[in-house]
Write a protein that holds these residues in place. Structure first.
Motif, PDB file in Angstrom:
ATOM      1  N   ARG A   1      27.462   9.264  44.057  1.00 41.72           N
ATOM      2  CA  ARG A   1      26.874   9.474  45.369  1.00 41.72           C
ATOM      3  C   ARG A   1      25.401   9.068  45.328  1.00 41.72           C
ATOM      4  NH1 ARG A   1      29.444  15.409  46.913  1.00 41.72           N
ATOM      5  NH2 ARG A   1      31.596  14.669  47.291  1.00 41.72           N
TER       6      ARG A   1
ATOM      7  N   GLY B   1      31.936   1.170  44.799  1.00 40.50           N
ATOM      8  CA  GLY B   1      32.705   2.319  45.258  1.00 40.50           C
ATOM      9  C   GLY B   1      31.848   3.553  45.475  1.00 40.50           C
TER      10      GLY B   1
ATOM     11  N   ALA C   1      32.228   4.097  52.742  1.00 32.66           N
ATOM     12  CA  ALA C   1      32.150   5.501  52.319  1.00 32.66           C
ATOM     13  C   ALA C   1      30.698   5.932  52.447  1.00 32.66           C
ATOM     14  CB  ALA C   1      32.633   5.636  50.879  1.00 32.66           C
TER      15      ALA C   1
ATOM     16  N   ASP D   1      32.821  16.374  51.206  1.00 30.62           N
ATOM     17  CA  ASP D   1      33.994  16.507  50.339  1.00 30.62           C
ATOM     18  C   ASP D   1      34.714  15.181  50.117  1.00 30.62           C
ATOM     19  OD1 ASP D   1      33.759  19.129  49.670  1.00 30.62           O
ATOM     20  OD2 ASP D   1      35.115  19.893  51.210  1.00 30.62           O
ATOM     21  N   GLN D   2      34.768  14.333  51.155  1.00 38.70           N
ATOM     22  CA  GLN D   2      35.537  13.088  51.054  1.00 38.70           C
ATOM     23  C   GLN D   2      34.711  11.930  50.486  1.00 38.70           C
ATOM     24  OE1 GLN D   2      38.796  13.394  51.640  1.00 38.70           O
ATOM     25  NE2 GLN D   2      38.264  15.528  52.085  1.00 38.70           N
ATOM     26  N   LEU D   3      33.445  12.183  50.178  1.00 40.58           N
ATOM     27  CA  LEU D   3      32.571  11.106  49.724  1.00 40.58           C
ATOM     28  C   LEU D   3      32.744  10.899  48.216  1.00 40.58           C
ATOM     29  CD1 LEU D   3      30.598   9.459  51.465  1.00 40.58           C
ATOM     30  CD2 LEU D   3      28.743  10.846  50.526  1.00 40.58           C
ATOM     31  N   PRO D   4      33.008   9.676  47.785  1.00 32.07           N
ATOM     32  CA  PRO D   4      33.258   9.431  46.354  1.00 32.07           C
ATOM     33  C   PRO D   4      31.975   9.461  45.533  1.00 32.07           C
ATOM     34  CG  PRO D   4      33.267   7.358  47.541  1.00 32.07           C
ATOM     35  CD  PRO D   4      33.130   8.440  48.586  1.00 32.07           C
ATOM     36  N   HIS D   5      32.140   9.532  44.234  1.00 30.23           N
ATOM     37  CA  HIS D   5      31.038   9.383  43.279  1.00 30.23           C
ATOM     38  C   HIS D   5      31.104   7.971  42.701  1.00 30.23           C
ATOM     39  CE1 HIS D   5      29.541  13.567  43.017  1.00 30.23           C
ATOM     40  NE2 HIS D   5      30.793  13.903  43.323  1.00 30.23           N
TER      41      HIS D   5
ATOM     42  N   GLY E   1      29.475   6.392  47.178  1.00 26.75           N
ATOM     43  CA  GLY E   1      29.354   7.071  48.453  1.00 26.75           C
ATOM     44  C   GLY E   1      27.892   7.158  48.836  1.00 26.75           C
TER      45      GLY E   1
END
Length: 304
Positions: free
Chosen positions: A139, A173, A200, A133-137, A175
């Motif tokens: 991905r 940025g 991340a 859930d906390q992993l940014p795109h 994930g």
């Protein structure tokens, strides 16, 4: 071998079948003479003979030949991988295109068959979604193999890849979802985990169920080491951009495979950058299954 077995099961499932699995490990001297010699006695291999036989691996070839002969040709016999004997001894042979095996009953594809389906990828992605859930795109799934007879993934190679991944996370940025394999090595896995601990990133620690398929399903892009034809092929099934980490090593067959994947537009060499492009997913499993279905039906019609 597990990879060969997975290929056979994947094709059977694509045909809508649940296979009965027979594993053979003949003693000496039969294992020395395979695939050319006779089959060793095995109480698990007996009549009634199946309508369809899918065999893979050098030790399976004598049994496949014996079953086809005992069944008087009524068992449609499919061999996966180059059997190292004339393909005419069987009904159909599949071999990867980079093997350059030819014959009237030989089918070749760029990638290998597997058990992946779009449904399975979606289900696996949903299963692990809470953990990401906390992993940014974007991905990025990072599939790590390891050293084999052709390529080397030593600590130096692990440090180089770890630095590239850390820089990629900082610059884009992204994930990162990293899954090592049994061949990766403890030191190499630790190097990757240490380099990404403040990024991340999620690095599978080997505990619990492998998130490999879930990572593939949820990824926007994929980075995969070049040492496994199966792993590269599964990545190219997703239709997502595949970046291949070319490890130290050299093989004409692997070179032909990688170059063909690049030429097909499914993958590109990983140079530390994240690229985006579109291509038609590579699906050898259903292509092979359809060839079996067509030839099997023709054989049954001829025998009526």
């Amino acid at each position: 071998m597990a990879g060969f077995e997975t290929q056979g099961i994947g094709i059977a499932e694509a045909l809508g079948l649940t296979p009965v699995i027979k594993r053979v490990s003949p003693p000496a001297p039969w294992r020395w003479t395979a695939p050319h010699g006779p089959a060793a006695s095995n109480p698990d291999i007996h009549a009634p003979w199946p309508d369809l036989l899918i065999a893979s691996g050098r030790q399976s070839i004598p049994y496949a030949r014996m079953i086809r002969r005992a069944a008087k040709g009524k068992t449609f016999t499919v061999i996966l991988q180059n059997p190292r004997v004339p393909p005419s001894q069987f009904d159909l042979v599949w071999a990867p295109a980079h093997d350059r095996l030819n014959g009237a009953n030989v089918i070749s594809t760029l990638v290998s068959p597997h058990r992946l389906t779009a449904k399975r990828l979606a289900e696996e992605a949903q299963r692990i979604a809470p953990e990401l859930d906390q992993l940014p795109h974007p991905r990025v799934a990072v599939l790590i193999g390891g050293s084999n007879g052709t390529y080397t993934f030593d600590e130096a190679a692990a440090r180089q890849l770890a630095e590239q991944l850390a820089t990629l996370a900082d610059d884009t940025g992204a994930g990162l979802m990293v899954t090592p394999s049994r061949r990766t090595g403890e030191n190499q896995t630790r190097i990757l985990a240490d380099a990404l601990k403040d990024k991340a990133a999620v690095v599978w620690d080997g505990a619990g169920e492998n998130p490999y398929f879930g990572f593939l399903g949820t990824a926007d892009a994929i980075i995969v080491t070049c040492d496994s034809v199966n792993m590269v092929g599964e990545a190219c099934f997703t239709g997502k951009p595949v970046h291949v980490v070319e490890l130290p090593g050299k093989s004409l067959k692997f070179r032909r495979f990688l170059d063909s994947i690049y030429a097909a537009g499914a993958a590109r060499p990983f140079v530390g950058l994240l690229e985006n492009w579109d291509y038609a997913p590579l699906d050898a499993t259903h292509e092979i299954a359809e060839e079996i279905r067509t030839r099997f039906a023709k054989r049954r019609d001829e025998m009526k």
